[in-house]
Design a protein around this motif. Structure first.
Motif, PDB file in Angstrom:
ATOM      1  N   ARG A  29     -17.916  56.689  39.853  1.00 19.49           N
ATOM      2  CA  ARG A  29     -18.629  57.922  40.797  1.00 19.49           C
ATOM      3  C   ARG A  29     -18.024  59.066  39.631  1.00 19.49           C
ATOM      4  O   ARG A  29     -17.227  59.193  39.081  1.00 19.49           O
ATOM      5  CB  ARG A  29     -17.921  57.901  42.305  1.00 19.49           C
ATOM      6  CG  ARG A  29     -18.596  56.761  42.849  1.00 19.49           C
ATOM      7  CD  ARG A  29     -18.067  56.979  44.437  1.00 19.49           C
ATOM      8  NE  ARG A  29     -18.445  58.924  44.494  1.00 19.49           N
ATOM      9  CZ  ARG A  29     -18.139  59.212  45.982  1.00 19.49           C
ATOM     10  NH1 ARG A  29     -16.814  58.810  46.539  1.00 19.49           N
ATOM     11  NH2 ARG A  29     -18.133  59.733  46.532  1.00 19.49           N
ATOM     12  N   HIS A  57     -18.456  50.096  38.033  1.00 16.19           N
ATOM     13  CA  HIS A  57     -19.077  50.716  39.439  1.00 16.19           C
ATOM     14  C   HIS A  57     -17.965  52.325  39.634  1.00 16.19           C
ATOM     15  O   HIS A  57     -17.006  52.176  38.393  1.00 16.19           O
ATOM     16  CB  HIS A  57     -18.927  50.646  41.342  1.00 16.19           C
ATOM     17  CG  HIS A  57     -19.270  49.354  40.893  1.00 16.19           C
ATOM     18  ND1 HIS A  57     -19.377  47.865  41.363  1.00 16.19           N
ATOM     19  CD2 HIS A  57     -20.909  49.675  41.988  1.00 16.19           C
ATOM     20  CE1 HIS A  57     -20.947  47.505  41.914  1.00 16.19           C
ATOM     21  NE2 HIS A  57     -21.506  48.507  42.311  1.00 16.19           N
ATOM     22  N   VAL A  69     -22.398  53.697  41.524  1.00 13.63           N
ATOM     23  CA  VAL A  69     -23.324  53.541  40.196  1.00 13.63           C
ATOM     24  C   VAL A  69     -22.503  52.337  39.811  1.00 13.63           C
ATOM     25  O   VAL A  69     -21.707  52.368  39.098  1.00 13.63           O
ATOM     26  CB  VAL A  69     -24.314  54.482  40.155  1.00 13.63           C
ATOM     27  CG1 VAL A  69     -25.422  53.741  39.463  1.00 13.63           C
ATOM     28  CG2 VAL A  69     -23.840  55.848  41.001  1.00 13.63           C
ATOM     29  N   ASP A 127     -25.111  61.528  41.274  1.00 14.42           N
ATOM     30  CA  ASP A 127     -25.722  61.730  42.576  1.00 14.42           C
ATOM     31  C   ASP A 127     -24.966  61.576  43.943  1.00 14.42           C
ATOM     32  O   ASP A 127     -24.638  60.357  44.423  1.00 14.42           O
ATOM     33  CB  ASP A 127     -26.749  60.092  43.006  1.00 14.42           C
ATOM     34  CG  ASP A 127     -27.405  59.654  43.661  1.00 14.42           C
ATOM     35  OD1 ASP A 127     -27.380  61.113  44.688  1.00 14.42           O
ATOM     36  OD2 ASP A 127     -29.203  59.339  43.466  1.00 14.42           O
ATOM     37  N   ASP A 186     -27.817  49.508  36.526  1.00 11.61           N
ATOM     38  CA  ASP A 186     -28.136  50.675  36.982  1.00 11.61           C
ATOM     39  C   ASP A 186     -28.106  52.188  36.299  1.00 11.61           C
ATOM     40  O   ASP A 186     -29.432  52.428  36.470  1.00 11.61           O
ATOM     41  CB  ASP A 186     -27.583  51.148  38.273  1.00 11.61           C
ATOM     42  CG  ASP A 186     -28.439  52.118  39.791  1.00 11.61           C
ATOM     43  OD1 ASP A 186     -30.157  51.891  39.152  1.00 11.61           O
ATOM     44  OD2 ASP A 186     -28.600  52.438  40.223  1.00 11.61           O
ATOM     45  N   THR A 199     -25.264  57.618  46.166  1.00 14.44           N
ATOM     46  CA  THR A 199     -24.264  56.664  45.964  1.00 14.44           C
ATOM     47  C   THR A 199     -23.457  55.274  46.451  1.00 14.44           C
ATOM     48  O   THR A 199     -24.101  54.342  46.120  1.00 14.44           O
ATOM     49  CB  THR A 199     -23.692  56.457  44.499  1.00 14.44           C
ATOM     50  OG1 THR A 199     -23.230  57.887  44.842  1.00 14.44           O
ATOM     51  CG2 THR A 199     -25.138  57.321  43.440  1.00 14.44           C
TER      52      THR A 199
END
Length: 241
Positions: free
Chosen positions: A239, A237, A197, A189, A201, A192
């Motif tokens: 990506r 997190h 993200v 996405d 989530d 983000t």
């Protein structure tokens, strides 16, 4: 090499007016050695040689992971690496989170063409701003699924609004299982931000689709090993590359 010569350790590298932080590099292994559980590499891409420190994630669970990887990354082998630019004692290197062997030489050709395209776009096609370049780079990265049988294959275009964040969803390579493909959509996405993200989530978005947290975590590990995604500010997190 020119960017490194014109920068200081407290600055990001700047190439064609764009800050350079995360990079992907395709080149030939010059040297490879184990050091303190990590792998030190020297990679030449035809324009110069750069040092790479590769942190092998599976070393804690598999003591043979590093020796096996060292044997795989023998000198003369072409590899693609993903990582972050780092400055130490006046010299630049790459802190890599993924290094994989290139099995199809078309990938080397593609990488050279992509580098030329990005240079021409940033230097001549995007003016002085970087916003358009960022969007163009995102489009270019998401347009290819990686080397497959017979060379590079373009990803199918999908309708706007089908993915997370209102953008077109990113399709995984052929043969990727549904959970990994769904996770790749989420971490790809473009809205983000730099931090990516959070895994909570991702689980929250994919739970209604029937994917449990263990499946999501296994998919993230698979995608990281295949160099499709990476962790950012912490291990939670994520990506897309």
């Amino acid at each position: 090499m020119q960017a490194a010569a014109n920068s200081t350790p407290d600055q990001d590298l700047v190439i064609d007016g764009a800050d350079l932080s995360n990079v992907t590099l395709v080149g030939k292994v010059v040297s490879c050695a184990e050091r303190a559980g990590n792998i030190d590499l020297q990679i030449s891409d035809g324009t110069g040689v750069i040092s790479i420190t590769y942190f092998v994630d599976s070393v804690d669970s598999d003591p043979q992971a590093v020796p096996q990887k060292v044997a795989e990354l023998r000198p003369g082998t072409y590899v693609r690496t993903y990582g972050h630019m780092r400055a130490f004692q006046g010299s630049w290197s790459i802190s890599a989170f993924a290094v994989r062997v290139v099995h199809d030489f078309n990938e080397v050709t593609y990488h050279c063409l992509q580098a030329i395209f990005q240079h021409m776009h940033l230097a001549k096609g995007a003016g002085t701003g970087t916003g358009g370049a960022t969007q163009q780079q995102q489009a270019g990265i998401n347009s290819y699924s990686g080397p497959a049988a017979g060379g590079w294959q373009q990803k199918p275009q999908q309708q706007q609004g089908g993915g997370y964040g209102g953008g077109a969803p990113v399709a995984g390579p052929p043969g990727m299982d549904p959970c990994a493909s769904a996770v790749l959509q989420v971490v790809s996405d473009p809205n983000t931000g730099d931090s990516g993200v959070h895994v909570n989530d991702i689980c929250g978005r994919l739970g209604p689709r029937g994917f449990a947290r263990p499946q999501v975590e296994a998919a993230l590990t698979f995608l990281q090993n295949e160099a499709h995604c990476y962790t950012t500010c912490d291990e939670n997190h994520w990506r897309a590359t």
